[in-house]
Design an enzyme around this catalytic site. Structure first.
Site, PDB file in Angstrom:
ATOM      1  N   SER A 243     -17.485   0.914   4.114  1.00 33.21           N
ATOM      2  CA  SER A 243     -16.134   1.185   3.608  1.00 33.21           C
ATOM      3  C   SER A 243     -15.849   2.676   3.691  1.00 33.21           C
ATOM      4  O   SER A 243     -16.759   3.498   3.845  1.00 33.21           O
ATOM      5  CB  SER A 243     -15.994   0.697   2.166  1.00 33.21           C
ATOM      6  OG  SER A 243     -16.863   1.414   1.313  1.00 33.21           O
TER       7      SER A 243
ATOM      8  N   LYS B  70     -19.789  -1.007 -11.398  1.00 32.23           N
ATOM      9  CA  LYS B  70     -19.739   0.223 -12.198  1.00 32.23           C
ATOM     10  C   LYS B  70     -18.973   0.037 -13.499  1.00 32.23           C
ATOM     11  O   LYS B  70     -18.915   0.945 -14.335  1.00 32.23           O
ATOM     12  CB  LYS B  70     -19.139   1.352 -11.371  1.00 32.23           C
ATOM     13  CG  LYS B  70     -20.033   1.757 -10.193  1.00 32.23           C
ATOM     14  CD  LYS B  70     -19.378   2.812  -9.341  1.00 32.23           C
ATOM     15  CE  LYS B  70     -20.328   3.268  -8.231  1.00 32.23           C
ATOM     16  NZ  LYS B  70     -20.738   2.182  -7.324  1.00 32.23           N
TER      17      LYS B  70
ATOM     18  N   ASP C 265       0.857  -1.182   0.000  1.00 31.81           N
ATOM     19  CA  ASP C 265       0.000   0.000   0.000  1.00 31.81           C
ATOM     20  C   ASP C 265       0.891   1.230   0.000  1.00 31.81           C
ATOM     21  O   ASP C 265       2.015   1.181   0.513  1.00 31.81           O
ATOM     22  CB  ASP C 265      -0.920   0.010   1.219  1.00 31.81           C
ATOM     23  CG  ASP C 265      -2.174   0.849   0.987  1.00 31.81           C
ATOM     24  OD1 ASP C 265      -3.261   0.263   0.844  1.00 31.81           O
ATOM     25  OD2 ASP C 265      -2.055   2.091   0.944  1.00 31.81           O
TER      26      ASP C 265
ATOM     27  N   LYS D 235     -12.264   0.687 -14.591  1.00 32.83           N
ATOM     28  CA  LYS D 235     -12.389  -0.690 -14.097  1.00 32.83           C
ATOM     29  C   LYS D 235     -12.815  -1.643 -15.210  1.00 32.83           C
ATOM     30  O   LYS D 235     -12.456  -2.829 -15.193  1.00 32.83           O
ATOM     31  CB  LYS D 235     -13.381  -0.737 -12.939  1.00 32.83           C
ATOM     32  CG  LYS D 235     -12.958   0.046 -11.709  1.00 32.83           C
ATOM     33  CD  LYS D 235     -11.629  -0.424 -11.143  1.00 32.83           C
ATOM     34  CE  LYS D 235     -11.759  -1.720 -10.366  1.00 32.83           C
ATOM     35  NZ  LYS D 235     -10.492  -2.101  -9.702  1.00 32.83           N
TER      36      LYS D 235
END
Length: 563
Positions: free
Chosen positions: A394, A351, A255, A363
């Site tokens: 989230s 999406k 990350d 995406k």
């Protein structure tokens, strides 16, 4: 009262142990008397042996029950109602455990005064002396006649519809509602009063617990080196929690955010005792850094969860969005193939279907990369993508935004009265992503079962109600109009996709002809050039053009949607 008690909840292990001991003792004593004749001339009647067993059993077990009764009897002065009066919804195992703990622990200051259950067979039965007084349909009348201080839902597997019915009845009676955790939150088999919490909007959605096939998951993760990108994010962190359950050889956490990476690494080491973690501060957009990382740890399984996801933010920053979502996925996929990784699992989104915004378009291209690599016979790495909708709770989710607005007194802002979204919990999504990795073939897209779409305005009203306030009257709901790139309704399956079942009931397979590999490479090269040149408008136009006319390897077949 005798036949109205749930005797299956009475502890019988000690009673059976005592019965076995008594039976063996009586048998030895009777055989001795019958065959050794200690008192000659006086044969023992057979009925005496039976009476001996029954009386001895009664004394042995009775003395233990008496001791238990004395220890559990309330102290003087505690026979009156103590603390809050509670009506418990449910009359099963969880309800029994909760009621029992309330009665045994006066310090909790809870007194159960009745049980609610829709099973007609349980009408008037008692758990620990507390009677079933009605059904959820009768709850409004019960609350009107004898309102308690609190209602507790003690059914971990309760569907959202039942919870919503109880919450609505309690709201009208102005009685607070709490619940035991759902099945996906319960790790042990016991339910504790300490786990009781207020009802949350996630409970009303009624998502069922996921049944994970740990054996199939372990077959590809156990004793392997696993790499998770975006490990500090909501999905990435939960993926790490699920992966450590099956014992990988090493878990590499990647990350670019220092604080979230530190937090998940500490959680895995300190709370879950998994010390084989390697936290790596790194940018997935850097091919050099990724190659160094793969060369050092040689991961066999890669979960690619790193992505920018906030639609309005991405619309305002298309260059960085394409760089981080599209080009970074290409970088990680290329390096995974080069270094011989066995599996590559992409976290995708609903999406990506007929995308109207940069996020969805980015995406969608990530899914194309997975499909293109899966179609190549010279690539041994098994590529799959997992597509699902919104996750509850989230970072930056609508739940978080609504909760903050309600705390501030409103208004709660909703974009459109008819807008709907698919929702699932973070643990459920992560578990199914890991499960899909076990099923995965080559270049396949798996779609998680999302249930029915939820109207966002209904979600807002439920959250206001759960906060103890009245929608519209105490907290206003304001419609502000759809934001750039937002669609009223999301889809899970697109045109040209054939939907098939998989071995897991909550995962389906969407198949379609893959994009042409040479065409995709050319288009990605052009995107790279435009991004490096800072050509914002050209990048947006290029994305739109790619969505309009993707070149596929074969003709697109008509869609086949599930019934």
């Amino acid at each position: 009262g005798f036949y109205r008690r749930w005797w299956r909840y009475v502890s019988t292990r000690d009673i059976w142990g005592a019965a076995r001991g008594v039976a063996i003792g009586c048998l030895i004593a009777d055989l001795t008397v019958y065959f050794a004749h200690p008192v000659r001339g006086f044969p023992l009647p057979r009925g005496v042996a039976v009476l001996d067993f029954l009386l001895l059993l009664a004394f042995v077990t009775g003395s233990r029950l008496l001791a238990r009764t004395v220890t559990e009897r309330p102290a003087p002065g505690r026979l009156v109602v103590r603390g809050k009066e509670v009506i418990v919804v449910g009359a099963g195992d969880a309800a029994w455990q909760v009621v029992r703990q309330m009665l045994r622990t006066p310090e909790l200051r809870y007194t159960p005064i009745g049980l609610i259950d829709d099973d007609p067979k349980k009408r008037n039965i008692q758990l620990e002396g507390v009677r079933v007084i009605g059904t959820t349909g009768e709850l409004p009348h019960i609350l009107r006649d004898s309102p308690p201080d609190e209602i507790l839902i003690a059914i971990p597997s309760a569907p959202g519809e039942l919870r919503e019915r109880v919450v609505e009845a309690a709201r009208q009676a102005r009685v607070p509602v709490k619940t035991v955790p759902g099945l996906h939150e319960l790790i042990s088999g016991r339910v504790s009063v300490a786990q009781i919490r207020p009802v949350q909007v996630e409970d009303l959605l009624g998502r069922e617990a996921v049944e994970v096939d740990l054996e199939s998951i372990a077959s590809y993760l156990k004793d392997e080196v696993v790499l998770v990108t975006g490990a500090g994010g909501s999905i990435g962190a939960e993926l790490c929690r699920q992966i450590v359950r099956v014992g990988p050889k090493r878990l590499v956490l990647v990350d670019h955010g220092e604080t979230p990476l530190f937090e998940i690494e500490r959680e895995l080491v300190d709370e879950r005792s998994f010390t084989a973690t390697v936290p790596v501060l790194g940018d997935v957009k850097s091919e050099t850094r990724m190659r160094q990382l793969f060369e050092s740890y040689r991961p066999s399984v890669v979960f690619h969860a790193a992505a920018y996801k906030h639609v309005p933010m991405i619309e305002a920053n298309p260059l960085e969005s394409v760089r981080n979502n599209v080009l970074a996925t290409k970088v990680v996929a290329d390096v995974a193939v080069e270094m011989g990784a066995e599996r590559f699992v992409l976290v995708s989104t609903d999406k990506a279907l007929n995308p109207a915004a940069v996020y969805g378009q980015s995406k969608a291209i990530c899914e194309w990369i997975v499909e293109a690599y899966g179609a190549r016979r010279d690539v041994s790495t098994r590529f799959v993508a997992v597509r699902f909708g919104n996750v509850l709770g989230s970072a930056g989710s609508v739940i978080t935004i609504f909760r903050r607005q309600i705390e501030q007194g409103g208004p709660v802002t909703v974009t459109h009265p008819e807008m709907t979204r698919f929702f699932m919990t973070i643990p459920e999504a992560a578990q199914l992503v890991v499960q899909a990795g076990a099923i995965g073939g080559r270049g396949e897209i798996f779609v998680l079962e999302m249930g029915e779409p939820v109207r966002i305005v209904d979600l807002a009203r439920d959250m206001i109600t759960l906060s103890g306030k009245e929608p519209e009257r105490e907290v206003a709901i304001e419609f502000i109009g759809a934001r750039a790139g937002e669609k009223l309704h999301e889809e899970l399956f697109g045109d040209g996709e054939t939907v098939r079942e998989t071995p897991h009931p909550k995962i389906r397979r969407a198949t379609r002809p893959p994009v042409d590999t040479a065409w995709l490479e050319e288009e990605l090269g052009e995107l790279q050039r435009l991004v490096d040149s800072g050509e914002t408008l050209e990048v947006v136009a290029k994305l739109a053009a790619m969505m309009r006319e993707p070149k596929r390897a074969v003709a697109v077949q008509p869609a086949a949607h599930p019934q």
